[in-house]
Design a protein around this motif. Structure first.
Motif, PDB file in Angstrom:
ATOM      1  N   ILE A 197       4.165 -21.762 -18.246  1.00 17.33           N
ATOM      2  CA  ILE A 197       3.456 -21.830 -16.963  1.00 17.33           C
ATOM      3  C   ILE A 197       3.414 -23.297 -16.531  1.00 17.33           C
ATOM      4  CG2 ILE A 197       1.306 -21.330 -15.744  1.00 17.33           C
ATOM      5  CD1 ILE A 197       0.734 -19.168 -17.807  1.00 17.33           C
ATOM      6  N   ASP A 198       4.182 -23.617 -15.513  1.00 17.52           N
ATOM      7  CA  ASP A 198       4.288 -25.008 -15.053  1.00 17.52           C
ATOM      8  C   ASP A 198       3.183 -25.391 -14.081  1.00 17.52           C
ATOM      9  OD1 ASP A 198       6.706 -25.502 -16.496  1.00 17.52           O
ATOM     10  OD2 ASP A 198       7.777 -24.347 -14.972  1.00 17.52           O
ATOM     11  N   LYS A 199       2.834 -24.472 -13.209  1.00 20.14           N
ATOM     12  CA  LYS A 199       1.787 -24.774 -12.229  1.00 20.14           C
ATOM     13  C   LYS A 199       1.193 -23.475 -11.706  1.00 20.14           C
ATOM     14  CE  LYS A 199       5.246 -25.302  -8.533  1.00 20.14           C
ATOM     15  NZ  LYS A 199       5.756 -26.217  -7.482  1.00 20.14           N
ATOM     16  N   ARG A 200       0.044 -23.617 -11.114  1.00 19.77           N
ATOM     17  CA  ARG A 200      -0.661 -22.460 -10.575  1.00 19.77           C
ATOM     18  C   ARG A 200      -0.249 -22.237  -9.127  1.00 19.77           C
ATOM     19  NH1 ARG A 200      -7.214 -22.218  -9.908  1.00 19.77           N
ATOM     20  NH2 ARG A 200      -7.387 -20.061  -9.172  1.00 19.77           N
TER      21      ARG A 200
ATOM     22  N   ALA B  73       9.613  -2.774 -10.278  1.00 26.28           N
ATOM     23  CA  ALA B  73       8.215  -2.988 -10.665  1.00 26.28           C
ATOM     24  C   ALA B  73       7.897  -4.478 -10.639  1.00 26.28           C
ATOM     25  CB  ALA B  73       7.952  -2.409 -12.062  1.00 26.28           C
ATOM     26  N   ASP B  74       6.618  -4.795 -10.438  1.00 27.43           N
ATOM     27  CA  ASP B  74       6.177  -6.192 -10.338  1.00 27.43           C
ATOM     28  C   ASP B  74       5.939  -6.807 -11.715  1.00 27.43           C
ATOM     29  OD1 ASP B  74       6.213  -6.156  -7.569  1.00 27.43           O
ATOM     30  OD2 ASP B  74       4.088  -5.592  -7.408  1.00 27.43           O
ATOM     31  N   ILE B  75       6.109  -8.135 -11.767  1.00 24.66           N
ATOM     32  CA  ILE B  75       5.690  -8.951 -12.911  1.00 24.66           C
ATOM     33  C   ILE B  75       4.666  -9.934 -12.358  1.00 24.66           C
ATOM     34  CG2 ILE B  75       6.407 -10.553 -14.712  1.00 24.66           C
ATOM     35  CD1 ILE B  75       9.262  -9.387 -14.393  1.00 24.66           C
ATOM     36  N   THR B  76       3.388  -9.706 -12.647  1.00 25.91           N
ATOM     37  CA  THR B  76       2.328 -10.535 -12.073  1.00 25.91           C
ATOM     38  C   THR B  76       1.930 -11.644 -13.044  1.00 25.91           C
ATOM     39  OG1 THR B  76       0.592  -9.076 -12.932  1.00 25.91           O
ATOM     40  CG2 THR B  76       1.460  -8.598 -10.731  1.00 25.91           C
ATOM     41  N   LEU B  77       1.333 -12.706 -12.503  1.00 30.69           N
ATOM     42  CA  LEU B  77       0.888 -13.846 -13.308  1.00 30.69           C
ATOM     43  C   LEU B  77      -0.490 -14.289 -12.849  1.00 30.69           C
ATOM     44  CD1 LEU B  77       1.322 -16.127 -15.368  1.00 30.69           C
ATOM     45  CD2 LEU B  77       2.477 -17.431 -13.553  1.00 30.69           C
ATOM     46  N   ASP B  78      -1.443 -14.274 -13.775  1.00 34.91           N
ATOM     47  CA  ASP B  78      -2.792 -14.734 -13.506  1.00 34.91           C
ATOM     48  C   ASP B  78      -3.000 -16.044 -14.258  1.00 34.91           C
ATOM     49  OD1 ASP B  78      -5.467 -15.067 -13.008  1.00 34.91           O
ATOM     50  OD2 ASP B  78      -6.138 -13.494 -14.390  1.00 34.91           O
ATOM     51  N   VAL B  79      -3.064 -17.167 -13.514  1.00 33.38           N
ATOM     52  CA  VAL B  79      -3.261 -18.478 -14.130  1.00 33.38           C
ATOM     53  C   VAL B  79      -4.758 -18.741 -14.208  1.00 33.38           C
ATOM     54  CG1 VAL B  79      -2.754 -20.928 -14.013  1.00 33.38           C
ATOM     55  CG2 VAL B  79      -1.054 -19.268 -13.238  1.00 33.38           C
ATOM     56  N   THR B  80      -5.292 -18.836 -15.403  1.00 32.53           N
ATOM     57  CA  THR B  80      -6.725 -19.012 -15.602  1.00 32.53           C
ATOM     58  C   THR B  80      -7.074 -20.485 -15.770  1.00 32.53           C
ATOM     59  OG1 THR B  80      -6.481 -18.759 -17.989  1.00 32.53           O
ATOM     60  CG2 THR B  80      -6.880 -16.763 -16.708  1.00 32.53           C
ATOM     61  N   GLY B  81      -8.365 -20.806 -15.604  1.00 29.63           N
ATOM     62  CA  GLY B  81      -8.819 -22.174 -15.810  1.00 29.63           C
ATOM     63  C   GLY B  81      -8.335 -23.104 -14.725  1.00 29.63           C
ATOM     64  N   GLY B  82      -8.388 -24.439 -15.040  1.00 31.74           N
ATOM     65  CA  GLY B  82      -7.962 -25.436 -14.064  1.00 31.74           C
ATOM     66  C   GLY B  82      -6.459 -25.538 -14.000  1.00 31.74           C
TER      67      GLY B  82
ATOM     68  N   SER C 284      -3.013 -27.478 -11.534  1.00 31.19           N
ATOM     69  CA  SER C 284      -2.548 -27.726 -10.172  1.00 31.19           C
ATOM     70  C   SER C 284      -2.149 -26.438  -9.500  1.00 31.19           C
ATOM     71  CB  SER C 284      -1.344 -28.684 -10.210  1.00 31.19           C
ATOM     72  OG  SER C 284      -0.289 -28.116 -10.953  1.00 31.19           O
ATOM     73  N   THR C 285      -2.263 -26.399  -8.202  1.00 26.45           N
ATOM     74  CA  THR C 285      -1.887 -25.229  -7.414  1.00 26.45           C
ATOM     75  C   THR C 285      -0.825 -25.651  -6.414  1.00 26.45           C
ATOM     76  OG1 THR C 285      -4.090 -24.297  -7.613  1.00 26.45           O
ATOM     77  CG2 THR C 285      -2.692 -23.419  -5.872  1.00 26.45           C
ATOM     78  N   GLY C 286       0.303 -24.974  -6.427  1.00 24.89           N
ATOM     79  CA  GLY C 286       1.386 -25.314  -5.504  1.00 24.89           C
ATOM     80  C   GLY C 286       1.595 -24.215  -4.493  1.00 24.89           C
TER      81      GLY C 286
END
Length: 404
Positions: free
Chosen positions: A287-290, A316-325, A327-329
């Motif tokens: 996970i490089d960035k949110r 079908a979808d592949i979802t990603l939930d980035v938790t915590g702090g 960066s957001t791009g």
């Protein structure tokens, strides 16, 4: 190496003895080599069969003919059907063997029937009761082979179960009116049934922090009810996997290959696609960035599949939930990372100290090589010490080599 004189004499004696024995055999069997009368067996009556339904039964109207000039004293007729078909009411003079898939051979049932009777030249025969075949629930496109031979009895396939004798009354060959004889020792035809098979894919829900390495496992399956014999149906269906935006691929599935930001994978690894078979594809992603709403996908390619009427589960979808702090791009495609160059194993964690939970997500910061989140800095002094030590060891080895 030259042969010692006594070995040469022994070899000459053996050759002379073999030559004499050969002359005796030839002299004792002039009929086998002199009159030229040989049998030539062929099968006929077998044609492609279409439009069957699961639960149907049908008979195999095979004929046996001798197009040679000599009589065959005993013959064997062998039948083979792929896994959508099976034999029923097998006569006791036949033996049936189940053979699993191996090498380039698909799973099949084989029945070999022995007829201990003369098959004369120019005469057409057929079993007095034809062998019966049942259409199973998984039938779609199957293959039937028939072969006739004389001489020695055919042997069981060593990759199959031991053959067993049938339990129905034995049958014999009976003469038929002239005509209808075949032209080959063996025949192969298709047997088709009205049926469907549902190809479907399953996505994944990933979760982790920026810098984590997570395991992505997605799946492809044939939900049946039919099985697919690949060489008889449309080839080419592939699986296309696109990781979520904001991630990079640390390790790809061994069988998948990068293609313009996505990964192309084979749907299966053999000559056929059995019903209820499932194939999983495993990737390691960093996970490089949110990125808000980031998602990837798994999808079938769009080759025609007339047997597959349900298209709703082809993607079908592949979802990603980035938790915590972190960066957001902005929304965008996933980065290539190592682009799968590591290859290798497709299961388990990527190594190091990372651990994978039941939801296929990494629960700590990953390992040193993949995430960099736990990498300690190496000072200039430490680096210099490593270089100096390596140089000293190299000089010592060279001196030792010069002294030896």
């Amino acid at each position: 190496m030259p042969i010692p004189p006594h070995n040469r004499r022994a070899s000459g004696a053996v050759v002379a003895a073999l030559g004499a024995a050969g002359l005796i055999v030839l002299a004792a069997a002039p009929a086998a080599f002199g009159d030229g009368a040989v049998s030539e067996l062929v099968v006929g009556g077998i044609e492609p069969i279409h439009g069957l339904k699961p639960g149907d039964t049908f008979d195999l109207p095979v004929t046996v003919a001798n197009k040679g000039t000599g009589t065959a004293e005993k013959v064997w007729v062998s039948y083979s059907v792929t896994r959508g078909l099976d034999f029923v009411d097998v006569p006791s003079n036949c033996r049936v063997q189940h053979i699993e898939t191996y090498d380039e051979m698909t799973e099949n049932w084989a029945a070999t029937c022995a007829f201990d009777q003369a098959v004369k030249p120019g005469v057409v025969y057929t079993p007095e009761k034809l062998l019966r075949v049942k259409v199973l629930d998984r039938a779609y496109i199957d293959r039937l082979r028939v072969r006739v031979e004389d001489g020695g009895a055919p042997m069981d396939d060593e990759n199959g179960d031991p053959s067993v004798a049938g339990t129905a009354p034995a049958v014999k060959l009976v003469e038929q009116p002239a005509g209808g004889e075949g032209s080959a020792e063996r025949v192969k035809v298709s047997v088709t049934s009205v049926n469907t098979a549902d190809y479907q894919v399953t996505g994944a829900a990933l979760r982790g922090r920026v810098g984590d390495t997570v395991t992505m496992k997605v799946k492809f399956a044939n939900a049946g009810p039919a099985w697919l014999l690949e060489e008889e149906v449309e080839r080419g269906v592939q699986i296309m996997i696109t990781p979520p935006a904001g991630t990079s691929v640390i390790k790809r599935d061994y069988y998948c290959h990068a293609e313009r930001g996505t990964y192309r994978c084979p749907a299966h690894f053999g000559m056929n696609m059995a019903e209820d078979v499932q194939t999983a594809y495993t990737f390691k992603l960093k996970i490089d960035k949110r990125i808000a709403g980031a998602k990837g996908s798994i999808a079938l390619t769009t080759e025609p599949r007339p047997f597959d009427h349900n298209k709703a589960n082809d993607k079908a979808d592949i979802t990603l939930d980035v938790t915590g702090g972190g960066s957001t791009g902005s929304t965008g495609g996933s980065t290539s990372g190592s682009n799968g160059s590591t290859g290798g194993s497709t299961d388990g964690s990527a190594g190091g100290s990372s651990s994978t939970g039941d939801d296929a997500t990494t629960t700590n910061g990953g390992n040193l090589a993949e995430t960099g989140s736990s990498t300690l800095p190496i000072t200039g002094a430490a680096a210099a010490a490593v270089v100096t030590g390596a140089g000293t060891l190299l000089i010592a080895r060279r001196r030792a080599r010069n002294l030896s």
